[in-house]
Scaffold this motif. Sequence first.
Motif, PDB file in Angstrom:
ATOM      1  N   SER A 203      35.296  90.179  18.109  1.00  0.00           N
ATOM      2  CA  SER A 203      34.419  89.073  17.741  1.00  0.00           C
ATOM      3  C   SER A 203      33.114  89.557  17.105  1.00  0.00           C
ATOM      4  CB  SER A 203      34.153  88.183  18.956  1.00  0.00           C
ATOM      5  OG  SER A 203      33.670  88.960  20.009  1.00  0.00           O
ATOM      6  N   SER A 205      30.601  91.281  14.286  1.00  0.00           N
ATOM      7  CA  SER A 205      30.545  91.378  12.825  1.00  0.00           C
ATOM      8  C   SER A 205      30.758  92.825  12.374  1.00  0.00           C
ATOM      9  CB  SER A 205      29.173  90.928  12.340  1.00  0.00           C
ATOM     10  OG  SER A 205      28.201  91.846  12.805  1.00  0.00           O
ATOM     11  N   GLU A 230      41.108  91.473  10.109  1.00  0.00           N
ATOM     12  CA  GLU A 230      40.833  90.545   9.008  1.00  0.00           C
ATOM     13  C   GLU A 230      39.397  90.648   8.499  1.00  0.00           C
ATOM     14  OE1 GLU A 230      42.748  88.831   7.074  1.00  0.00           O
ATOM     15  OE2 GLU A 230      44.328  89.856   8.200  1.00  0.00           O
ATOM     16  N   LYS A 231      38.469  90.774   9.471  1.00  0.00           N
ATOM     17  CA  LYS A 231      37.048  90.878   9.090  1.00  0.00           C
ATOM     18  C   LYS A 231      36.794  92.106   8.232  1.00  0.00           C
ATOM     19  CE  LYS A 231      34.875  88.653  12.963  1.00  0.00           C
ATOM     20  NZ  LYS A 231      34.350  88.893  14.278  1.00  0.00           N
ATOM     21  N   THR A 232      37.413  93.218   8.657  1.00  0.00           N
ATOM     22  CA  THR A 232      37.237  94.456   7.907  1.00  0.00           C
ATOM     23  C   THR A 232      37.766  94.264   6.492  1.00  0.00           C
ATOM     24  OG1 THR A 232      38.033  95.460   9.941  1.00  0.00           O
ATOM     25  CG2 THR A 232      37.578  96.950   8.111  1.00  0.00           C
ATOM     26  N   SER A 234      38.313  91.573   4.750  1.00  0.00           N
ATOM     27  CA  SER A 234      37.597  90.693   3.838  1.00  0.00           C
ATOM     28  C   SER A 234      36.283  91.337   3.404  1.00  0.00           C
ATOM     29  CB  SER A 234      37.419  89.287   4.415  1.00  0.00           C
ATOM     30  OG  SER A 234      36.450  89.313   5.411  1.00  0.00           O
ATOM     31  N   TYR A 235      35.716  92.193   4.275  1.00  0.00           N
ATOM     32  CA  TYR A 235      34.494  92.922   3.863  1.00  0.00           C
ATOM     33  C   TYR A 235      34.793  93.928   2.753  1.00  0.00           C
ATOM     34  CZ  TYR A 235      30.265  95.813   4.111  1.00  0.00           C
ATOM     35  OH  TYR A 235      29.122  96.506   3.794  1.00  0.00           O
TER      36      TYR A 235
END
Lengths: 422, 167
Positions: A203, A205, A230-232, A234-235
């Motif tokens: 969770s 950032s 997913e966060k990685t 999209s970054y």
Amino acid sequence: MNLAEKILAYASGRDEVKPGEIIQAKVDMAMANEITGPLAIKAFKEIGIKRVWDSGRIVLVQDHQVPADTVKSAELHRIMRRFAEEQKIKWFYDVGSGGICHQVMVEKGHALPGDLIVGADSHTCTYGALGAFSTGIGSTEMAAVFATGEIWLKVPETIQIRVEGIFKKHVTPKDLILHVIGRIGASGATYRAVEFTGSAISSMSVSGRLTICNMTVEMGAKTGIIEPDEKTLSYVKQRASRPFRPLRSDPDARYERIFEVNVDDLEPQVACPHRVDNVKPVSEVEGVRIDQAFLGSCTNGRLEDLRAAAMILKGKKIDRRVRMIVTPASQEVYLQALREGYLEIFVEAGAIVSNPTCGACFGGHMGLLAPGEVCISTSNRNFVGRMGSPEAEIYLASPVTVAASALAGRIVDPTEYLGDEG
Amino acid sequence: MRISGKAVIFGDDVNTDVIIPSKHLTSLDPEELAKHAMEGLDPKFPEKARGGVIIVAGRNFGCGSSREQAPLALKHAGVKCILADFFARIFYRNAINIGLPVLECPGISGRIEEGDILTVDLEEGKIINETRKAVIEAHKLPGFILEILRDGGLIAHLKKRLGGMES
Ligand code: SF4
């Protein structure tokens, strides 16, 4: 194999590697700054070969003493500039175009999931936050990498740190990593990879993950590492400077040790002088008078950090006896913070906003402390003499604790001092 | 390779900021760096080290930054070899790469006194305390590291390996 082992297997062209094995690996990217680069360039020239192995896989950054404060540092900058020109180095970030090397590496898409990256700077371990195996090396070794694109590495044992729970308001990833370093100790992860996992990491950032991996070297680790999600992706997708291959740990991956942390009740943490592992909950050091507050560095100089501090300082004045220095980690962060109005808030609160640079973090060319002075800093090291006089004292904390303490003129617990504000 | 010298003792977690403070990092001249070796812990160290000494330290020697100026300053100040319980990893690699022998020797810190005369046998991984007539076993260095040290560091080693490839 776990993620670190998989990357090393891939980089050494093997199906499998085991901890303790020595491998010869190909690097995806090599980075140096103007403190370590000139020595590497000098050593490279001594080897006697003419061209670097791949001018598209070397990143050179001017960041430590920027803009040049002395003729000597101007000369170091020039050595970098000339070498970049001579060797047609594709990724050269001169004064005004980049920022702190580690922020530049992630922001410009040079550090990518699945990569093996070496950097001539100890905080190269930062990019593990994106699922890379990245580690610091020295200048002579960098010269050898410039020449061959290869390096020998011992496959490290991996410690897994499982982080569960939800952070309380005003408690941040910085508090988590300080807490972990306090428990594991300054040399507790020496030669090891440290993999972070768990719901609190998922969770978190990307910015928070970078803060965590950045400080793994403060417990001796070879790298910090987090599985890309997913966060990685999209970054990195918007930034990647080349194709990449995200890798993940196998379900039956082996770890030397598993370490569990729950952040539900974690209080803000402070590393007290003069050791990074001398960590205490902020409530135990409350009241210590401060002369300087520093918000910046490759640990906590990103937009999210500036935003958190700005929300606290908005419409207020820092204590008259405190000088506060705010240093955005890169030109991109600087511009974004400017657009979002944070820089204005800092200036109105009575802080100095500097250009992106390592600056005050390592006592190089600005923001130095006099004997007996006390600084609270968002950076990563509080060693004797790190920010100037060997008789000064440095406390390390999160951007939130630093901003709240700057207002109070003394170290405060932001959860109490700010309550629901900020 | 056998190295002899007087022991100088340091404790645990000696970091690179005290070995060579950052204000001296703009210098690329090893002799200049040597004048400030260990400035953060013992400003008299360069005087002490002149003529050749062996550092004996505790755990995690050389932790902190990747600055190669740290082992370089020590080497040029007169340090011939460093023995420690264990080293921080970047310092360890840097020292070998610049041709300064480092040997891991768990438990060494309590077994040697300041001023003892030591002989270090790198190939055998043995330390002889001539003053106290004792032999201490260290971790042996892998063959390719010994080779780098014999050649005088990584650059000299690479020159041998690659030197002829391009002209
Ligand atoms: S900001 Fe500080 S810790 Fe980060 S690279 Fe610069 S000097 Fe090193």
